[in-house]
Motif scaffolding. Structure first.
Motif, short mmCIF file in Angstrom:
data_model
loop_
_atom_site.label_atom_id
_atom_site.label_comp_id
_atom_site.label_asym_id
_atom_site.label_seq_id
_atom_site.Cartn_x
_atom_site.Cartn_y
_atom_site.Cartn_z
N MET A 1 0.83 -1.20 0.00
CA MET A 1 0.00 0.00 0.00
C MET A 1 0.87 1.26 0.00
SD MET A 1 -3.00 1.31 -0.06
CE MET A 1 -3.96 2.72 0.40
N ARG A 2 1.91 1.29 0.86
CA ARG A 2 2.77 2.47 0.95
C ARG A 2 3.45 2.75 -0.39
NH1 ARG A 2 5.16 4.52 5.42
NH2 ARG A 2 3.16 4.09 6.40
N ARG A 3 3.86 1.67 -1.09
CA ARG A 3 4.51 1.84 -2.38
C ARG A 3 3.56 2.48 -3.38
NH1 ARG A 3 7.32 -2.93 -6.11
NH2 ARG A 3 7.91 -1.56 -7.85
N ASN A 4 2.29 2.04 -3.39
CA ASN A 4 1.31 2.63 -4.30
C ASN A 4 1.08 4.10 -3.99
OD1 ASN A 4 0.97 0.15 -5.55
ND2 ASN A 4 -0.81 -0.42 -4.32
N LEU A 5 1.06 4.46 -2.72
CA LEU A 5 0.87 5.85 -2.34
C LEU A 5 2.07 6.69 -2.79
CD1 LEU A 5 -0.58 5.44 1.28
CD2 LEU A 5 -1.83 6.11 -0.80
N ALA A 6 3.28 6.14 -2.63
CA ALA A 6 4.48 6.86 -3.06
C ALA A 6 4.46 7.11 -4.56
CB ALA A 6 5.72 6.08 -2.65
N GLU A 7 4.02 6.14 -5.31
CA GLU A 7 3.93 6.31 -6.76
C GLU A 7 2.89 7.36 -7.13
OE1 GLU A 7 3.15 2.38 -8.12
OE2 GLU A 7 5.25 1.74 -7.97
N ALA A 8 1.77 7.38 -6.39
CA ALA A 8 0.74 8.38 -6.64
C ALA A 8 1.26 9.78 -6.33
CB ALA A 8 -0.49 8.08 -5.79
N ALA A 9 2.07 9.91 -5.27
CA ALA A 9 2.64 11.21 -4.91
C ALA A 9 3.60 11.71 -5.97
CB ALA A 9 3.35 11.09 -3.57
N ARG A 10 4.45 10.83 -6.46
CA ARG A 10 5.41 11.23 -7.49
C ARG A 10 4.68 11.64 -8.77
NH1 ARG A 10 10.23 7.37 -9.95
NH2 ARG A 10 11.30 8.99 -11.18
N ALA A 11 3.66 10.89 -9.14
CA ALA A 11 2.88 11.21 -10.34
C ALA A 11 2.18 12.56 -10.19
CB ALA A 11 1.85 10.11 -10.62
N ALA A 12 1.70 12.86 -8.97
CA ALA A 12 1.02 14.13 -8.73
C ALA A 12 1.97 15.31 -8.93
CB ALA A 12 0.44 14.15 -7.32
N LEU A 13 3.21 15.17 -8.49
CA LEU A 13 4.19 16.24 -8.68
C LEU A 13 4.51 16.44 -10.16
CD1 LEU A 13 6.66 15.55 -5.75
CD2 LEU A 13 5.23 17.59 -6.04
N ALA A 14 4.59 15.36 -10.90
CA ALA A 14 4.87 15.45 -12.33
C ALA A 14 3.77 16.23 -13.05
CB ALA A 14 5.03 14.05 -12.93
N VAL A 15 2.53 15.98 -12.66
CA VAL A 15 1.39 16.67 -13.29
C VAL A 15 1.35 18.13 -12.87
CG1 VAL A 15 -1.12 16.80 -13.38
CG2 VAL A 15 0.02 14.58 -13.52
N ALA A 16 1.58 18.40 -11.57
CA ALA A 16 1.49 19.76 -11.05
C ALA A 16 2.54 20.67 -11.65
CB ALA A 16 1.62 19.75 -9.53
N CYS A 17 3.68 20.12 -12.09
CA CYS A 17 4.79 20.94 -12.57
C CYS A 17 4.92 20.94 -14.08
CB CYS A 17 6.09 20.46 -11.93
SG CYS A 17 6.12 20.68 -10.15
N VAL A 18 3.87 20.53 -14.80
CA VAL A 18 3.90 20.59 -16.25
C VAL A 18 3.90 22.06 -16.68
CG1 VAL A 18 2.62 20.10 -18.37
CG2 VAL A 18 2.76 18.38 -16.57
N PRO A 19 4.86 22.50 -17.53
CA PRO A 19 4.90 23.90 -17.97
C PRO A 19 3.59 24.33 -18.59
CG PRO A 19 6.90 22.75 -18.61
CD PRO A 19 5.95 21.70 -18.10
N GLY A 20 3.16 25.55 -18.26
CA GLY A 20 1.94 26.09 -18.84
C GLY A 20 0.69 25.75 -18.07
N THR A 21 0.81 24.99 -16.98
CA THR A 21 -0.35 24.68 -16.15
C THR A 21 -0.19 25.32 -14.79
OG1 THR A 21 0.58 22.66 -15.19
CG2 THR A 21 -0.54 22.44 -17.31
N ASP A 22 -1.30 25.48 -14.07
CA ASP A 22 -1.23 26.11 -12.75
C ASP A 22 -1.44 25.11 -11.62
OD1 ASP A 22 -3.92 25.56 -12.87
OD2 ASP A 22 -4.59 27.64 -12.70
#
Length: 214
Positions: A1-22
């Motif tokens: 479970m913890r591994r799945n949460l860590a992967e979700a967190a990393r994916a969230a950062l990748a989406v949040a920092c896409v150039p041109g998005t807020d």
């Protein structure tokens, strides 16, 4: 479970920092309807440090929150997310009804704060490590975004202001030592915005002098 949460967190950062998005979610955050549902409540990026607050429903039916962090690598990609803290038995903050019960008519309330020693690598850090403080806020469903202003001594009134979009009714702020900010809720009103309720003052650790909000 913890591994799945860590992967979700990393994916969230990748989406949040896409150039041109807020960082704002294209759709409202989903409800915690199943035992496997994980919701990204919010992300907060300070330089090359990224923080993610996740909400998930445990197998016993209770809701838990988990705080993860990651460091941006030289390639610009985020490294593996690591778990910082967590708590269980909190209200289902993805439910407007339960969120409203916690707010009790206020536009914003502080749900809690915590701190941890992290390697920030900043010049003023002691051997690279500093105590970072994390504040979690709950806002009314009509809030469009948060205005964050540096209110530390000596800060310029016209500088160090940040417009923070919201991905849910939960907001995460990570402060370096010595930082002090004033947070105001803003509701979208046609072409402009209007304030909601009283501002909230938040501070970082006072262990060492920090830099302005960046």
């Amino acid at each position: 479970m913890r591994r799945n949460l860590a992967e979700a967190a990393r994916a969230a950062l990748a989406v949040a920092c896409v150039p041109g998005t807020d960082g704002r979610a294209a759709e409202p955050a989903p409800r915690l309807e199943g035992a496997t549902t994980t919701v990204v409540a919010d992300t907060c990026v300070r330089g090359d440090l990224g923080f993610v607050l996740l909400l998930h429903r445990r197998k016993d039916g209770l809701v838990a929150e988990e705080l993860f962090f990651s460091t941006r690598e030289g390639t610009g990609a985020w490294g593996a997310a690591e778990h910082l803290s967590g708590s269980g038995g909190i209200p289902d903050l993805t439910s407007p009804e339960e969120a409203a019960a916690v707010l009790r008519g206020w536009s914003m309330t502080v749900l809690g704060d915590s701190w941890t020693l992290l390697h920030t690598g900043r010049p003023q850090a002691d051997d690279g490590y500093e105590p970072m403080r994390f504040h979690v806020l709950l806002v009314d469903e009509n809030v469009g975004h948060l205005d964050i202003e540096d209110s530390a001594a000596g800060a310029s009134p016209a500088s160090h202001r940040l417009r923070k979009p919201l991905t849910s009714q939960v907001a995460l702020l990570a402060l370096f030592p010595g930082e002090r900010v004033t947070v105001r809720t803003r509701a979208e009103a046609g072409a402009g915005v209007r304030p909601m309720g009283e501002p909230v003052e938040l501070t970082g650790s006072e262990a060492v002098a920090g830099a302005p909000w960046a």
